[in-house]
Write a protein that holds these residues in place. Structure first.
Motif, PDB file in Angstrom:
ATOM      1  N   GLU A  28      -7.738   1.320 -13.386  1.00 35.43           N
ATOM      2  CA  GLU A  28      -8.202   0.588 -14.589  1.00 35.43           C
ATOM      3  C   GLU A  28      -7.623   0.691 -15.788  1.00 35.43           C
ATOM      4  OE1 GLU A  28     -12.223   2.216 -13.953  1.00 35.43           O
ATOM      5  OE2 GLU A  28     -12.942   0.339 -13.619  1.00 35.43           O
ATOM      6  N   SER A  29      -6.747   1.773 -15.978  1.00 33.28           N
ATOM      7  CA  SER A  29      -5.901   1.990 -17.067  1.00 33.28           C
ATOM      8  C   SER A  29      -4.890   1.069 -17.372  1.00 33.28           C
ATOM      9  CB  SER A  29      -5.370   3.390 -17.074  1.00 33.28           C
ATOM     10  OG  SER A  29      -4.370   3.500 -16.184  1.00 33.28           O
ATOM     11  N   GLY A  30      -4.534   0.265 -16.256  1.00 33.69           N
ATOM     12  CA  GLY A  30      -3.500  -0.916 -16.146  1.00 33.69           C
ATOM     13  C   GLY A  30      -2.046  -0.116 -15.656  1.00 33.69           C
ATOM     14  N   ASP A  31      -2.159   1.073 -15.304  1.00 29.08           N
ATOM     15  CA  ASP A  31      -0.984   1.551 -14.780  1.00 29.08           C
ATOM     16  C   ASP A  31      -0.698   1.128 -13.202  1.00 29.08           C
ATOM     17  OD1 ASP A  31      -0.676   3.190 -16.867  1.00 29.08           O
ATOM     18  OD2 ASP A  31      -1.743   5.113 -15.788  1.00 29.08           O
ATOM     19  N   GLN A  32       0.361   0.340 -12.994  1.00 30.66           N
ATOM     20  CA  GLN A  32       0.778   0.278 -11.788  1.00 30.66           C
ATOM     21  C   GLN A  32       0.408   1.063 -10.513  1.00 30.66           C
ATOM     22  OE1 GLN A  32       1.911  -3.263 -11.573  1.00 30.66           O
ATOM     23  NE2 GLN A  32       1.535  -3.004  -9.199  1.00 30.66           N
ATOM     24  N   VAL A  33       0.043   0.605  -9.514  1.00 28.99           N
ATOM     25  CA  VAL A  33      -0.263   1.249  -8.339  1.00 28.99           C
ATOM     26  C   VAL A  33       0.793   0.731  -7.358  1.00 28.99           C
ATOM     27  CG1 VAL A  33      -1.741   1.969  -6.235  1.00 28.99           C
ATOM     28  CG2 VAL A  33      -2.524   1.884  -8.610  1.00 28.99           C
ATOM     29  N   VAL A  34       0.637  -0.360  -6.911  1.00 25.34           N
ATOM     30  CA  VAL A  34       1.516  -0.980  -5.982  1.00 25.34           C
ATOM     31  C   VAL A  34       1.475  -2.523  -5.964  1.00 25.34           C
ATOM     32  CG1 VAL A  34      -0.061  -0.885  -3.958  1.00 25.34           C
ATOM     33  CG2 VAL A  34       2.599  -0.819  -3.535  1.00 25.34           C
ATOM     34  N   GLN A  35       2.621  -3.315  -5.496  1.00 27.17           N
ATOM     35  CA  GLN A  35       2.529  -4.809  -5.335  1.00 27.17           C
ATOM     36  C   GLN A  35       2.821  -5.016  -3.976  1.00 27.17           C
ATOM     37  OE1 GLN A  35       5.093  -7.931  -7.431  1.00 27.17           O
ATOM     38  NE2 GLN A  35       3.212  -7.657  -8.563  1.00 27.17           N
ATOM     39  N   HIS A  36       1.951  -5.774  -3.288  1.00 23.14           N
ATOM     40  CA  HIS A  36       2.306  -6.167  -1.769  1.00 23.14           C
ATOM     41  C   HIS A  36       2.502  -7.850  -1.849  1.00 23.14           C
ATOM     42  CE1 HIS A  36       1.339  -2.106  -0.045  1.00 23.14           C
ATOM     43  NE2 HIS A  36       0.492  -2.197  -0.766  1.00 23.14           N
ATOM     44  N   HIS A  37       3.576  -8.313  -0.980  1.00 22.09           N
ATOM     45  CA  HIS A  37       3.781  -9.640  -0.775  1.00 22.09           C
ATOM     46  C   HIS A  37       3.806  -9.709   0.586  1.00 22.09           C
ATOM     47  CE1 HIS A  37       5.869 -10.516  -4.896  1.00 22.09           C
ATOM     48  NE2 HIS A  37       5.788  -9.074  -4.828  1.00 22.09           N
ATOM     49  N   LEU A  38       2.626 -10.869   0.994  1.00 24.36           N
ATOM     50  CA  LEU A  38       2.443 -11.150   2.434  1.00 24.36           C
ATOM     51  C   LEU A  38       2.743 -12.606   2.697  1.00 24.36           C
ATOM     52  CD1 LEU A  38      -1.223  -9.531   2.554  1.00 24.36           C
ATOM     53  CD2 LEU A  38       1.105  -8.344   3.307  1.00 24.36           C
ATOM     54  N   SER A  39       3.453 -12.681   3.731  1.00 26.39           N
ATOM     55  CA  SER A  39       3.670 -14.291   4.297  1.00 26.39           C
ATOM     56  C   SER A  39       2.366 -14.961   4.298  1.00 26.39           C
ATOM     57  CB  SER A  39       4.460 -14.069   5.257  1.00 26.39           C
ATOM     58  OG  SER A  39       4.709 -15.595   5.718  1.00 26.39           O
ATOM     59  N   LEU A  40       2.257 -16.061   3.838  1.00 27.44           N
ATOM     60  CA  LEU A  40       1.054 -16.917   4.009  1.00 27.44           C
ATOM     61  C   LEU A  40       1.228 -17.665   5.416  1.00 27.44           C
ATOM     62  CD1 LEU A  40       0.584 -18.530   0.616  1.00 27.44           C
ATOM     63  CD2 LEU A  40      -1.020 -16.914   1.820  1.00 27.44           C
ATOM     64  N   THR A  41       2.156 -17.586   6.167  1.00 27.73           N
ATOM     65  CA  THR A  41       2.614 -18.246   7.205  1.00 27.73           C
ATOM     66  C   THR A  41       1.229 -18.011   8.355  1.00 27.73           C
ATOM     67  OG1 THR A  41       4.819 -18.579   6.769  1.00 27.73           O
ATOM     68  CG2 THR A  41       4.236 -18.964   9.248  1.00 27.73           C
ATOM     69  N   PRO A  42       1.143 -16.507   8.637  1.00 31.05           N
ATOM     70  CA  PRO A  42       0.253 -16.474   9.531  1.00 31.05           C
ATOM     71  C   PRO A  42      -1.246 -16.917   9.038  1.00 31.05           C
ATOM     72  CG  PRO A  42       1.586 -14.401   9.243  1.00 31.05           C
ATOM     73  CD  PRO A  42       1.866 -15.401   8.005  1.00 31.05           C
ATOM     74  N   PHE A  43      -1.321 -17.110   7.961  1.00 29.72           N
ATOM     75  CA  PHE A  43      -2.939 -17.476   7.671  1.00 29.72           C
ATOM     76  C   PHE A  43      -2.780 -19.217   7.515  1.00 29.72           C
ATOM     77  CE2 PHE A  43      -2.378 -13.689   5.425  1.00 29.72           C
ATOM     78  CZ  PHE A  43      -3.495 -12.954   5.791  1.00 29.72           C
ATOM     79  N   ARG A  44      -1.746 -19.775   7.701  1.00 26.84           N
ATOM     80  CA  ARG A  44      -1.822 -21.292   7.625  1.00 26.84           C
ATOM     81  C   ARG A  44      -2.851 -22.049   8.564  1.00 26.84           C
ATOM     82  NH1 ARG A  44       4.193 -22.737   7.324  1.00 26.84           N
ATOM     83  NH2 ARG A  44       3.936 -21.832   5.184  1.00 26.84           N
ATOM     84  N   LYS A  45      -2.767 -21.678   9.858  1.00 24.02           N
ATOM     85  CA  LYS A  45      -3.620 -22.304  10.686  1.00 24.02           C
ATOM     86  C   LYS A  45      -4.981 -22.164  10.569  1.00 24.02           C
ATOM     87  CE  LYS A  45      -4.374 -23.284  15.705  1.00 24.02           C
ATOM     88  NZ  LYS A  45      -5.530 -23.932  15.381  1.00 24.02           N
TER      89      LYS A  45
END
Length: 165
Positions: A77-94
């Motif tokens: 909530e303070s704005g401090d970074q925790v983590v950033q995840h990048h997930l491929s959209l390919t598995p969600f496409r169908k």
């Protein structure tokens, strides 16, 4: 993977933002309302805990698309970074494509079909939504612990990134 981290009341989201550049603006009040409702529902009731986070929530989540990837930017909530995840959209496409097709059938059926036909289409729609939610939980495994209801609400927002009008 689906265990609700009830022992930490701070294991939750307090804010969720969709990237304007990722979603664009279709201009449809119905689509904007659906997005706002999905975010409100998620904030009201969620269970969200980044794995291996030594700190405390609640967390803020910024969702965007970049290079055909879903980006989940998690901060305190303070704005401090925790983590950033990048997930491929390919598995969600169908599942997203099928979900939109059945949603279109559902909205068309509301105008002309019998209640039993509408109910059958709605059952299929809910089944696809559940499938997408389970897939999201699997993709988040080892990254973020969410319960099934939170995964359902997050899947709705993933779909919202594709609602172009």
């Amino acid at each position: 993977m689906s265990d609700k981290p009830e022992t930490k009341p701070s294991a939750r989201l307090s804010a969720v933002t969709l990237d304007d550049a990722s979603i664009g603006h279709a201009g449809s009040p119905d689509i904007e309302h659906e997005r706002a409702t999905a975010i409100w529902d998620l904030i009201e009731d969620n269970s969200f805990l980044p794995c291996n986070d030594p700190g405390e929530g609640p967390y803020q989540l910024f969702i965007s698309l970049a290079d055909n990837r879903l980006v989940l930017d998690i901060k305190r909530e303070s704005g401090d970074q925790v983590v950033q995840h990048h997930l491929s959209l390919t598995p969600f496409r169908k599942v997203v494509k099928d979900y939109f097709l059945i949603c279109e059938s559902y909205y068309n059926a509301i105008r002309t079909a019998s209640p039993s036909q509408i109910e059958a289409i709605d059952m299929g729609r809910r089944g696809l939504h559940n499938e997408g939610s389970t897939l999201l939980q699997e993709r988040l495994n080892g990254k973020v612990v969410v319960d099934f209801d939170t995964a359902r609400r997050l899947f709705t927002l993933i779909c919202a990134l594709h609602w172009k009008g």
